[in-house]
Design a protein around this motif. Structure first.
Motif, short mmCIF file in Angstrom:
data_model
loop_
_atom_site.label_atom_id
_atom_site.label_comp_id
_atom_site.label_asym_id
_atom_site.label_seq_id
_atom_site.Cartn_x
_atom_site.Cartn_y
_atom_site.Cartn_z
N HIS A 83 0.81 -1.21 0.00
CA HIS A 83 0.00 0.00 0.00
C HIS A 83 0.85 1.26 0.00
CE1 HIS A 83 -3.90 -1.89 0.30
NE2 HIS A 83 -3.36 -2.76 1.12
N SER A 84 2.15 1.16 0.15
CA SER A 84 3.01 2.32 0.03
C SER A 84 3.21 2.72 -1.43
CB SER A 84 4.38 2.05 0.68
OG SER A 84 5.05 1.01 -0.02
N PHE A 85 2.84 1.83 -2.35
CA PHE A 85 2.92 2.14 -3.77
C PHE A 85 1.64 2.86 -4.20
CE2 PHE A 85 5.93 -1.24 -3.24
CZ PHE A 85 6.96 -0.94 -4.10
N PRO A 86 1.74 3.69 -5.23
CA PRO A 86 0.58 4.48 -5.66
C PRO A 86 -0.43 3.65 -6.44
CG PRO A 86 2.41 4.91 -7.13
CD PRO A 86 2.94 4.01 -6.05
N VAL A 87 -1.05 2.66 -5.80
CA VAL A 87 -2.08 1.84 -6.45
C VAL A 87 -3.44 2.45 -6.17
CG1 VAL A 87 -3.12 -0.43 -6.59
CG2 VAL A 87 -0.68 -0.22 -6.19
N ASP A 88 -4.21 2.76 -7.21
CA ASP A 88 -5.53 3.34 -7.06
C ASP A 88 -6.57 2.33 -7.53
OD1 ASP A 88 -4.56 5.80 -6.14
OD2 ASP A 88 -4.19 6.49 -8.19
N PRO A 89 -7.23 1.61 -6.60
CA PRO A 89 -8.24 0.64 -7.02
C PRO A 89 -9.45 1.34 -7.63
CG PRO A 89 -8.28 0.91 -4.64
CD PRO A 89 -7.08 1.67 -5.14
N VAL A 90 -10.16 0.62 -8.46
CA VAL A 90 -11.34 1.17 -9.10
C VAL A 90 -12.40 1.46 -8.03
CG1 VAL A 90 -12.45 -1.06 -9.49
CG2 VAL A 90 -12.90 0.83 -11.05
N THR A 91 -13.27 2.44 -8.31
CA THR A 91 -14.30 2.80 -7.34
C THR A 91 -15.20 1.61 -7.03
OG1 THR A 91 -16.10 4.33 -6.87
CG2 THR A 91 -15.87 3.61 -9.15
N ARG A 92 -15.64 1.54 -5.79
CA ARG A 92 -16.44 0.41 -5.32
C ARG A 92 -17.93 0.72 -5.20
NH1 ARG A 92 -11.53 -1.78 -6.19
NH2 ARG A 92 -10.98 -3.43 -4.74
N TRP A 93 -18.36 1.96 -5.44
CA TRP A 93 -19.74 2.30 -5.14
C TRP A 93 -20.77 1.46 -5.92
CZ3 TRP A 93 -23.35 3.81 -8.61
CH2 TRP A 93 -22.93 4.39 -9.81
N PRO A 94 -20.54 1.09 -7.20
CA PRO A 94 -21.55 0.23 -7.85
C PRO A 94 -21.70 -1.12 -7.16
CG PRO A 94 -20.09 1.24 -9.47
CD PRO A 94 -19.46 1.45 -8.14
N PHE A 95 -20.59 -1.65 -6.68
CA PHE A 95 -20.63 -2.95 -6.01
C PHE A 95 -21.38 -2.84 -4.69
CE2 PHE A 95 -18.15 -6.69 -4.11
CZ PHE A 95 -18.91 -7.62 -4.79
N PHE A 96 -21.12 -1.77 -3.92
CA PHE A 96 -21.82 -1.58 -2.65
C PHE A 96 -23.29 -1.22 -2.87
CE2 PHE A 96 -17.45 -1.05 -1.00
CZ PHE A 96 -17.52 -1.98 0.04
N THR A 97 -23.61 -0.59 -3.99
CA THR A 97 -25.02 -0.33 -4.31
C THR A 97 -25.77 -1.64 -4.47
OG1 THR A 97 -24.46 1.76 -5.42
CG2 THR A 97 -26.59 0.76 -5.95
N PHE A 98 -25.16 -2.59 -5.17
CA PHE A 98 -25.78 -3.91 -5.31
C PHE A 98 -25.94 -4.59 -3.95
CE2 PHE A 98 -24.29 -8.39 -5.27
CZ PHE A 98 -25.51 -8.99 -5.57
N LEU A 99 -24.91 -4.55 -3.12
CA LEU A 99 -25.00 -5.19 -1.81
C LEU A 99 -26.08 -4.54 -0.97
CD1 LEU A 99 -21.19 -5.62 -1.00
CD2 LEU A 99 -22.82 -7.42 -1.58
N GLY A 100 -26.21 -3.21 -1.05
CA GLY A 100 -27.28 -2.53 -0.33
C GLY A 100 -28.66 -2.93 -0.83
#
Length: 416
Positions: free
Chosen positions: A208-225
């Motif tokens: 996590h010290s490397f500049p890794v930017d994961p893709v946004t998670r909001w669509p996935f959490f919308t489904f879970l909600g």
């Protein structure tokens, strides 16, 4: 004398008659107490279909074990009783708890899991690399100084272009940390082992010290909600609807809205992650499915929609809403026909649709209780199968969402 005896007889007679009256009154009092206790118990007994008020008559093939207009306290406690709604309540309540756990796990663990998969892919690539062959081709018998090391690093990068799947990790700059791995006379297996150890150890621990930017998670959490809302609404509806006609009306609206929300939010992960590199298509599909979901929820709130003879129409509406998702899925296959991830996610989505579709068909046709009315009153009737298949479909879709996250975390839009 006679008058006195007559008076005593009358008094005696009155006294003798009063005693049986007292005992009779006591017996009546005891009987009345037992009667009250009996009818209080009968009040919370399960009843048959033909004794139900009209608003509770939904499935004429389930004949017994109904709760009808119990006090609210007893209705809540009935979650632990055996009746014809017990499994309907618990199948979706357990499903809700399952998705609540998956949501917490996804929020806390999935980013780290995805990063470790990145490290694993890098280490697998290094394992498949023949360092001895590279050494022979580059003719580097020894590396006496840093200039030779940088030359080796440059040649290695040219020879392994597939490593570009991790541009944001700056792996090649990180190889400067591995200078001590280089032997004095050979670049073979010892170097390979040292690099692997560094990648899987030091690099994995501090990824996590490397500049890794994961893709946004909001669509996935919308489904879970949406999944949690649907499952909790369904479980609550089956628990409370027997209390009163007013509460039954509210709970059924709540239940139908949850189904529409689950179907609509199920499209968010595949649509967003499939078309995130094509903003126009992404917004077009998301807007369409959102409007369709809102329309379905609004239609579900209409009083006429609650009537039993609209059961097939309800199932058809939700089924049609789900089938509409075939359009973006087919479009995804056209765009990414050469990517295994497209076929893999589509297989999960087809399986999810099969679960939902079969469940809706069983629910609409009242199978198997229509074949043997009364046999499946407690367990085995259509609504219970429907519930289990809904949870199975949502869980299948969760795994498809993980594949989408891994795909976009590793590639982003660089290879579209």
């Amino acid at each position: 004398m006679m008058d006195n005896r007559k008076e005593r007889f009358i008094v005696s007679s009155e006294t003798d008659e009063s005693q049986p009256d007292c005992e009779h009154g006591s017996r009546d009092f005891l009987k009345e107490g037992k009667s009250k206790r009996f009818w209080r118990g009968v009040k919370y007994q399960l009843v048959e279909y033909h004794t139900l008020p009209a608003y509770l008559r939904d499935n004429e093939y389930i004949l017994r074990y109904y709760r009808s207009e119990w006090p609210l306290k007893q209705v809540f406690l009935s979650i632990f009783y055996i009746h014809n709604e017990t499994l309907n309540i618990w199948t979706h309540l357990i499903g809700f708890l399952l998705f609540l756990s998956l949501t917490i796990y996804t929020a806390m663990k999935i980013p780290k899991v995805m990063d470790l998969q990145v490290v694993q892919q890098l280490s697998n690539m290094l394992r498949s690399t023949d360092f001895g062959k590279i050494n022979a081709e580059l003719n580097l018998p020894s590396l006496p100084n840093m200039a030779d090391f940088h030359k080796f690093k440059s040649e290695l990068k040219t020879s392994l272009p597939s490593v570009d799947f991790l541009p944001s990790l700056s792996v090649w700059n990180g190889l400067d940390l591995l200078t001590n791995c280089l032997p004095k006379h050979s670049v073979a297996d010892p170097v390979k082992d040292c690099i692997l150890k560094s990648v899987e150890g030091d690099m994995g621990n501090s990824l996590h010290s490397f500049p890794v930017d994961p893709v946004t998670r909001w669509p996935f959490f919308t489904f879970l909600g949406g999944a949690m809302f649907c499952l909790l609404a369904s479980s609550t509806c089956h628990l409370l609807s027997c209390y009163s006609e007013r509460l039954s009306y509210i709970m059924l609206r709540f239940d139908y809205s949850g189904i529409a929300a689950l179907i609509a939010t199920s499209f968010y992960p595949p649509v967003y992650y499939s078309f995130m590199c094509h903003p126009f298509l992404c917004n077009l599909y998301l807007s369409f499915i959102t409007l369709l979901g809102i329309a379905s929820i609004a239609f579900s709130l209409l009083p006429v929609f609650q009537k039993p003879h609209f059961r097939t129409l309800r199932a058809s509406l939700f089924f049609g809403m789900g089938v509409s998702g075939a359009v973006p899925i087919m479009h995804k296959l056209i765009l990414y026909w050469d990517k295994p991830v497209a076929l893999e996610t589509t297989a999960y989505e087809v399986l999810m649709g099969a679960f939902y579709g079969i469940g809706a068909l069983i629910y609409a046709k009242r199978i198997p209780e229509r074949w043997k009315p009364g046999k499946y009153d407690i367990a085995g009737h259509s609504h219970q199968f429907f519930h289990v298949l809904v949870v199975a479909g949502a869980y299948t879709h969760y795994h498809a969402g993980l594949i989408y996250l891994r795909w976009r975390d590793m590639e982003g839009c660089s290879k579209n």
